[in-house]
Scaffold this motif. Structure first.
Motif, PDB file in Angstrom:
ATOM      1  N   ALA A  44     122.635  55.780  92.466  1.00 54.15           N
ATOM      2  CA  ALA A  44     123.148  56.131  91.142  1.00 54.15           C
ATOM      3  C   ALA A  44     123.505  57.617  91.098  1.00 54.15           C
ATOM      4  CB  ALA A  44     122.113  55.794  90.078  1.00 54.15           C
ATOM      5  N   PHE A  45     124.396  57.948  90.168  1.00 50.70           N
ATOM      6  CA  PHE A  45     124.862  59.342  90.048  1.00 50.70           C
ATOM      7  C   PHE A  45     124.671  59.821  88.625  1.00 50.70           C
ATOM      8  CE2 PHE A  45     128.124  62.463  88.971  1.00 50.70           C
ATOM      9  CZ  PHE A  45     127.936  63.404  89.970  1.00 50.70           C
ATOM     10  N   VAL A  46     124.113  61.034  88.490  1.00 52.37           N
ATOM     11  CA  VAL A  46     123.984  61.702  87.197  1.00 52.37           C
ATOM     12  C   VAL A  46     124.624  63.077  87.333  1.00 52.37           C
ATOM     13  CG1 VAL A  46     122.423  62.605  85.451  1.00 52.37           C
ATOM     14  CG2 VAL A  46     121.858  60.472  86.623  1.00 52.37           C
ATOM     15  N   GLY A  47     125.587  63.339  86.497  1.00 50.82           N
ATOM     16  CA  GLY A  47     126.281  64.619  86.584  1.00 50.82           C
ATOM     17  C   GLY A  47     127.299  64.740  85.471  1.00 50.82           C
ATOM     18  N   ARG A  48     128.394  65.427  85.769  1.00 52.44           N
ATOM     19  CA  ARG A  48     129.423  65.606  84.741  1.00 52.44           C
ATOM     20  C   ARG A  48     130.804  65.720  85.367  1.00 52.44           C
ATOM     21  NH1 ARG A  48     126.723  70.555  85.072  1.00 52.44           N
ATOM     22  NH2 ARG A  48     128.051  72.361  85.566  1.00 52.44           N
ATOM     23  N   HIS A  68     129.637  64.003  80.282  1.00 58.36           N
ATOM     24  CA  HIS A  68     128.403  63.646  80.980  1.00 58.36           C
ATOM     25  C   HIS A  68     128.575  62.269  81.635  1.00 58.36           C
ATOM     26  CE1 HIS A  68     124.175  63.505  81.974  1.00 58.36           C
ATOM     27  NE2 HIS A  68     124.079  62.319  81.404  1.00 58.36           N
ATOM     28  N   LEU A  69     128.032  62.131  82.834  1.00 61.02           N
ATOM     29  CA  LEU A  69     128.189  60.899  83.604  1.00 61.02           C
ATOM     30  C   LEU A  69     126.831  60.349  84.024  1.00 61.02           C
ATOM     31  CD1 LEU A  69     131.021  62.085  86.035  1.00 61.02           C
ATOM     32  CD2 LEU A  69     131.323  60.666  83.986  1.00 61.02           C
ATOM     33  N   GLU A  70     126.656  59.055  83.830  1.00 62.62           N
ATOM     34  CA  GLU A  70     125.523  58.319  84.381  1.00 62.62           C
ATOM     35  C   GLU A  70     126.094  57.034  84.965  1.00 62.62           C
ATOM     36  OE1 GLU A  70     122.223  57.778  81.764  1.00 62.62           O
ATOM     37  OE2 GLU A  70     122.144  59.885  81.155  1.00 62.62           O
ATOM     38  N   LEU A  71     126.264  57.028  86.284  1.00 57.83           N
ATOM     39  CA  LEU A  71     126.905  55.906  86.951  1.00 57.83           C
ATOM     40  C   LEU A  71     125.891  55.158  87.805  1.00 57.83           C
ATOM     41  CD1 LEU A  71     130.130  57.763  88.196  1.00 57.83           C
ATOM     42  CD2 LEU A  71     129.865  56.403  86.111  1.00 57.83           C
ATOM     43  N   VAL A 101     130.503  67.389  89.172  1.00 54.31           N
ATOM     44  CA  VAL A 101     129.330  68.220  89.413  1.00 54.31           C
ATOM     45  C   VAL A 101     128.092  67.328  89.424  1.00 54.31           C
ATOM     46  CG1 VAL A 101     127.921  70.130  88.549  1.00 54.31           C
ATOM     47  CG2 VAL A 101     130.421  70.203  88.305  1.00 54.31           C
ATOM     48  N   ASP A 102     127.294  67.462  90.477  1.00 59.72           N
ATOM     49  CA  ASP A 102     126.072  66.669  90.638  1.00 59.72           C
ATOM     50  C   ASP A 102     124.898  67.439  90.038  1.00 59.72           C
ATOM     51  OD1 ASP A 102     123.869  65.207  91.462  1.00 59.72           O
ATOM     52  OD2 ASP A 102     124.717  64.740  93.438  1.00 59.72           O
ATOM     53  N   GLU A 103     124.437  67.011  88.866  1.00 56.53           N
ATOM     54  CA  GLU A 103     123.341  67.703  88.187  1.00 56.53           C
ATOM     55  C   GLU A 103     122.000  67.416  88.857  1.00 56.53           C
ATOM     56  OE1 GLU A 103     123.694  66.410  84.163  1.00 56.53           O
ATOM     57  OE2 GLU A 103     125.451  67.671  83.757  1.00 56.53           O
ATOM     58  N   GLY A 104     121.931  66.338  89.632  1.00 58.52           N
ATOM     59  CA  GLY A 104     120.702  66.018  90.338  1.00 58.52           C
ATOM     60  C   GLY A 104     120.503  66.840  91.589  1.00 58.52           C
ATOM     61  N   LYS A 105     121.538  67.575  91.992  1.00 63.24           N
ATOM     62  CA  LYS A 105     121.454  68.424  93.181  1.00 63.24           C
ATOM     63  C   LYS A 105     121.765  69.874  92.826  1.00 63.24           C
ATOM     64  CE  LYS A 105     122.595  64.793  96.523  1.00 63.24           C
ATOM     65  NZ  LYS A 105     123.520  64.357  97.595  1.00 63.24           N
TER      66      LYS A 105
END
Length: 222
Positions: A44-48, A68-71, A101-105
């Motif tokens: 899964a991806f969390v970012g923007r 904002h993205l939650e895929l 942009v990857d907010e988890g990284k």
């Protein structure tokens, strides 16, 4: 093999593959304002998503949208987004960048897609007068290309006879310019000193405005 290039001299398309098309998470937009974000990663991806425009004549950079993205995990997960600012963007007068942009990284950039909303011949570009010179070798062993532009430059493309690849290429250049590293190929038979000489002597740069046809003077018939 005779003429074989060890470890590089990528074509511009290969740099685009790396930066956007083949990235795990990427985005793009059409002239009608419809954009999509695609997650091909197995997690899964969390970012923007950041949509930014750059005006060719003035160099003004605007943030059109931050989404904002939650895929969920991919591959093939797609989210569609419509943006009115993209739909009304003057494609001949500005470039669009779709940045993931990857907010988890730690807010690292996952991909950057330079989207041309018009054909190169239709772009209203000022002469960029782009130039390049070889700078001092970096501490990590990379060679350095110092790029200078006087105006916004589309698809700034670096070439060299040295074996290896640039960290970025065929990109959007903004005044006053930027520094791009070149990583010499580890399998090259050239000695580091010879590779640096080859890089510096053969380093070249061009962009779309380099091929613009000068306007013909008007003819007045008396």
């Amino acid at each position: 093999f005779p003429g074989q290039v060890i470890g590089g001299r990528w074509k511009p398309l290969q740099y685009w593959y790396k930066k956007s098309i083949f990235a795990d998470v990427m985005a793009t937009c059409g002239r009608d304002g419809w954009c999509y974000v695609k997650n091909d990663a197995a997690v899964a991806f969390v970012g923007r998503l950041e949509l930014r425009s750059t005006t060719f004549q003035t160099g003004e950079e605007r943030i059109l949208r931050v989404e904002h993205l939650e895929l969920p995990a991919g591959p093939g997960v797609v989210r569609w987004i419509h943006d009115s600012a993209v739909a009304t963007l003057d494609g001949a007068g500005a470039a669009l960048e779709a940045i993931i942009v990857d907010e988890g990284k730690g807010n690292t950039e996952s991909s950057r897609n330079l989207v041309a909303m018009a054909t190169p011949a239709a772009l209203r570009l000022r002469p960029s007068r782009v130039t390049v010179s070889a700078g001092p070798q970096a501490a990590d062993g990379a060679f350095v290309a110092d790029i200078s532009v006087e105006a916004v430059a589309m698809y700034v493309t670096l070439t060299t006879l040295a074996h290896g690849t640039f960290e970025d290429n065929a990109f959007l250049g903004r005044p006053p310019g930027r520094r791009v590293r070149f990583f010499p190929a580890e399998l090259s038979k050239e000695l580091p000193r010879d590779a640096m000489r080859s890089f510096a002597a053969s380093l070249r740069v061009e962009d779309v405005s380099s091929y613009a046809t000068p306007a013909m003077p008007s003819v007045v018939v008396v």
